[in-house]
Write a protein that holds these residues in place. Structure first.
Motif, PDB file in Angstrom:
ATOM      1  N   ILE A 296      -6.624   5.484  -3.301  1.00  0.00           N
ATOM      2  CA  ILE A 296      -6.169   4.176  -2.825  1.00  0.00           C
ATOM      3  C   ILE A 296      -6.555   4.006  -1.364  1.00  0.00           C
ATOM      4  O   ILE A 296      -6.245   4.860  -0.536  1.00  0.00           O
ATOM      5  CB  ILE A 296      -4.639   4.036  -2.990  1.00  0.00           C
TER       6      ILE A 296
ATOM      7  N   LYS B 213       2.135   1.588  -3.653  1.00  0.00           N
ATOM      8  CA  LYS B 213       1.093   2.053  -4.580  1.00  0.00           C
ATOM      9  C   LYS B 213       0.776   3.532  -4.379  1.00  0.00           C
ATOM     10  O   LYS B 213       0.669   4.289  -5.343  1.00  0.00           O
ATOM     11  CB  LYS B 213      -0.195   1.231  -4.413  1.00  0.00           C
ATOM     12  N   SER B 214       0.616   3.942  -3.118  1.00  0.00           N
ATOM     13  CA  SER B 214       0.244   5.338  -2.864  1.00  0.00           C
ATOM     14  C   SER B 214       1.400   6.285  -3.156  1.00  0.00           C
ATOM     15  O   SER B 214       1.180   7.401  -3.652  1.00  0.00           O
ATOM     16  CB  SER B 214      -0.279   5.512  -1.433  1.00  0.00           C
TER      17      SER B 214
ATOM     18  N   THR C 264      -5.202  10.047  -3.690  1.00  0.00           N
ATOM     19  CA  THR C 264      -4.768   8.936  -4.555  1.00  0.00           C
ATOM     20  C   THR C 264      -5.897   8.011  -4.989  1.00  0.00           C
ATOM     21  O   THR C 264      -5.758   7.293  -5.974  1.00  0.00           O
ATOM     22  CB  THR C 264      -3.709   8.068  -3.835  1.00  0.00           C
TER      23      THR C 264
ATOM     24  N   LYS D  92       1.468   6.770  -6.889  1.00  0.00           N
ATOM     25  CA  LYS D  92       0.349   7.617  -7.324  1.00  0.00           C
ATOM     26  C   LYS D  92       0.609   9.081  -6.984  1.00  0.00           C
ATOM     27  O   LYS D  92       0.351   9.971  -7.811  1.00  0.00           O
ATOM     28  CB  LYS D  92      -0.950   7.131  -6.668  1.00  0.00           C
TER      29      LYS D  92
ATOM     30  N   ASP E 153       0.832  -1.208   0.000  1.00  0.00           N
ATOM     31  CA  ASP E 153       0.000   0.000   0.000  1.00  0.00           C
ATOM     32  C   ASP E 153       0.871   1.264   0.000  1.00  0.00           C
ATOM     33  O   ASP E 153       0.524   2.267  -0.630  1.00  0.00           O
ATOM     34  CB  ASP E 153      -0.928   0.018   1.214  1.00  0.00           C
TER      35      ASP E 153
END
Length: 140
Positions: free
Chosen positions: A122, A50-51, A120, A54, A47
């Motif tokens: 997310i 991914k963030s 984001t 982004k 996580d």
């Protein structure tokens, strides 16, 4: 970017983390003494990745908390880890941080990830879902 208690599988050259320490200690058959009065917001490393990607992609600046949504003490985190990984949770004993004899008192600080999630799109996994995903991708 701020995070708290990142956890995931690691390569041999990387530092360990709280979740791996629980797994390794219990697998070795050793009693684990875990602190019950320290709370954290454990964060699943995928996580964070991914963030971060982004935020870079959308060219955001500022302070962002990249943390999981759960505020949990280390003892309860250890118990949940043992349950998910089918380890003996009765080998985990709660202790108070005063027993460590540390010179400085540690504060329980809860970082809020709402701004990061909003920017984001997310959503960070909660600790249970992160541990389940980690268990599915077992690497040890």
């Amino acid at each position: 970017m701020r995070t708290d208690q990142p956890y995931c599988w690691v390569e041999k050259w990387q530092h360990t983390n709280s979740v791996l320490r629980v797994i390794e200690t219990l697998k070795s058959g050793t009693i684990l003494k875990e602190i019950a009065d320290w709370l954290n917001t454990p964060t699943y490393v995928p996580d964070i990745v991914k963030s971060t990607a982004k935020l870079i992609q959308i060219n955001e600046t500022g302070i962002f908390h990249l943390t999981g949504p759960d505020f949990i003490n280390r003892y309860d985190l250890a118990i949940l880890t043992a349950e998910i990984f089918c380890l003996k949770k009765e080998m985990i004993q709660p202790i108070n941080s005063k027993e460590l004899g540390l010179a400085a008192k540690r504060s329980n600080v809860k970082l809020n990830n709402e701004k990061t999630c909003k920017k984001t799109g997310i959503l960070f996994l909660g600790i249970k879902d992160g541990l389940i995903d980690m268990q599915r991708n077992f690497l040890l």
